[in-house]
Motif scaffolding. Structure first.
Motif, PDB file in Angstrom:
ATOM      1  N   TYR A 130       0.831  -1.206   0.000  1.00  0.00           N
ATOM      2  CA  TYR A 130       0.000   0.000   0.000  1.00  0.00           C
ATOM      3  C   TYR A 130       0.869   1.261   0.000  1.00  0.00           C
ATOM      4  O   TYR A 130       0.646   2.186  -0.782  1.00  0.00           O
ATOM      5  N   ASN A 154       2.555   1.823  -3.364  1.00  0.00           N
ATOM      6  CA  ASN A 154       1.625   2.312  -4.379  1.00  0.00           C
ATOM      7  C   ASN A 154       1.219   3.751  -4.108  1.00  0.00           C
ATOM      8  O   ASN A 154       1.041   4.545  -5.036  1.00  0.00           O
ATOM      9  N   SER A 163      -0.190   3.272 -10.792  1.00  0.00           N
ATOM     10  CA  SER A 163      -0.015   2.398  -9.645  1.00  0.00           C
ATOM     11  C   SER A 163      -0.818   1.121  -9.864  1.00  0.00           C
ATOM     12  O   SER A 163      -2.026   1.178 -10.043  1.00  0.00           O
ATOM     13  N   ILE A 199      -1.371  -3.106  -8.718  1.00  0.00           N
ATOM     14  CA  ILE A 199      -1.099  -4.364  -8.022  1.00  0.00           C
ATOM     15  C   ILE A 199      -1.515  -5.474  -8.977  1.00  0.00           C
ATOM     16  O   ILE A 199      -2.683  -5.561  -9.359  1.00  0.00           O
ATOM     17  N   VAL A 211      -5.887   1.139  -5.103  1.00  0.00           N
ATOM     18  CA  VAL A 211      -4.687   1.207  -5.936  1.00  0.00           C
ATOM     19  C   VAL A 211      -4.832   0.290  -7.146  1.00  0.00           C
ATOM     20  O   VAL A 211      -3.888  -0.378  -7.565  1.00  0.00           O
TER      21      VAL A 211
END
Length: 332
Positions: free
Chosen positions: A83, A86, A96, A98, A146
């Motif tokens: 977290y 990002n 950003s 994931i 994100v």
């Protein structure tokens, strides 16, 4: 200052800069959780040759239980680190993301932690139980915040909409460090204390010079072992302080943004705080519209000054903590 006041959220990047140290040291702490069990297995519970009969079984028990728990603790810390990283990329106005693979790994971390903690004989601290019970919902908030290809203007709603989850999740990590890990170290210390107590001659014993020298060596070995354990307990204390400072700074900056988005109310002390009802409604609406229309927010010079001061305090507070953490050698 007028240019900075418009949309520049780059100062928020500093909140993520500690993530590298948090990542490295949380990994070492998690590894040491398992190593502490192994060290305990190598201390007899009775005088020699008891160790010849107990060590192999004790080490196997460590491999069966504590090794997996140590790995799970490391993975659980990776959620907050992902977290922060990002958040730092968003502040740099970079995309950003994931990846699905990372998301699956992070989600699995909570499941592994839950299973490993359940297999141990010790009780699970309440905040840890909370993040395990609410793990998927907390992670969903973070993952949604994100998600792929969101940029700098996303900083304010990301921080506002994740603040409650980050607060709860970080408290769980704090309890893992301050209770789960420290309890493991205490078990190791207790094992040393018990064993060295067995080697202590009864009161009133008259020692020959060679016996006195042997006792002196025992004292040194015991003190060295306990000093190393106490050093790691002190590390856990500093690690907790860094996590708590990170959580507090996140909350303070989120409040600045929430005020700009009219998502606050006055508490009993007549101080502004995030209004859960307003926030939840805002975050639910944003979840359906964020790819269509970015959130517009104008920071005044006063707003920027507040954020800068929050982050300066964060840097000033955590710098000595990070330095203390760096000095701890887990390989000893």
């Amino acid at each position: 200052m007028s240019l900075v006041g418009c949309r520049d959220f780059s100062n928020v990047r500093k909140l993520g800069e500690n993530s590298k140290e948090i990542a490295a040291k949380s990994q070492e702490m998690a590894t040491d959780y398992y190593q502490s069990c192994l060290r305990r297995a190598r201390v007899p519970i009775d005088t020699f040759p008891d160790i010849a009969n107990t060590r192999a079984a004790a080490e196997e028990a460590c491999r069966q239980n504590d090794r997996e728990l140590g790995m799970a603790i490391a993975d659980a810390n990776q959620v907050i680190i992902a977290y922060l990283n990002n958040l730092m990329m968003l502040a740099d106005n970079r995309s950003s993301v994931i990846t699905p693979e990372n998301q699956k790994k992070l989600q699995g971390a909570l499941g592994d932690l839950s299973t490993s903690l359940s297999d141990t004989s010790g009780s699970v601290p309440e905040p840890v139980s909370t993040i395990l019970e609410q793990g998927s919902s907390i992670l969903n908030v973070i993952f949604d915040a994100v998600a792929a290809d969101i940029r700098g203007d996303t900083i304010p709603p990301v921080m506002v909409c994740t603040d409650e989850a980050i607060d709860s999740y970080t408290q769980g990590l704090i309890e893992i460090a301050s209770v789960v890990y420290v309890n493991q170290l205490q078990l190791e210390a207790d094992q040393h204390r018990q064993y060295f107590g067995l080697l202590t001659p009864p009161p009133g014993t008259v020692f020959t010079p060679s016996e006195a020298l042997s006792l002196l060596r025992l004292d040194r070995e015991y003190n060295e072992a306990i000093d190393k354990i106490n050093e790691k307990k002190a590390f856990a204390e500093e690690f907790v302080k860094v996590l708590d400072a990170t959580r507090g700074s996140h909350k303070s900056i989120s409040l600045v943004f929430a005020e700009k988005l009219d998502l606050t109310k006055l508490n009993q002390e007549k101080q502004p705080e995030i209004d859960p009802l307003k926030r939840d409604a805002f975050c639910a609406e944003r979840a359906t519209q964020r790819y269509q229309e970015p959130v517009s927010i104008q920071l005044t010079p006063s707003d920027v000054s507040r954020i800068v001061n929050i982050l300066k305090d964060y840097e000033r507070t955590t710098a000595p903590m990070i330095e203390k953490m760096k000095r701890v050698d887990f390989k000893q």
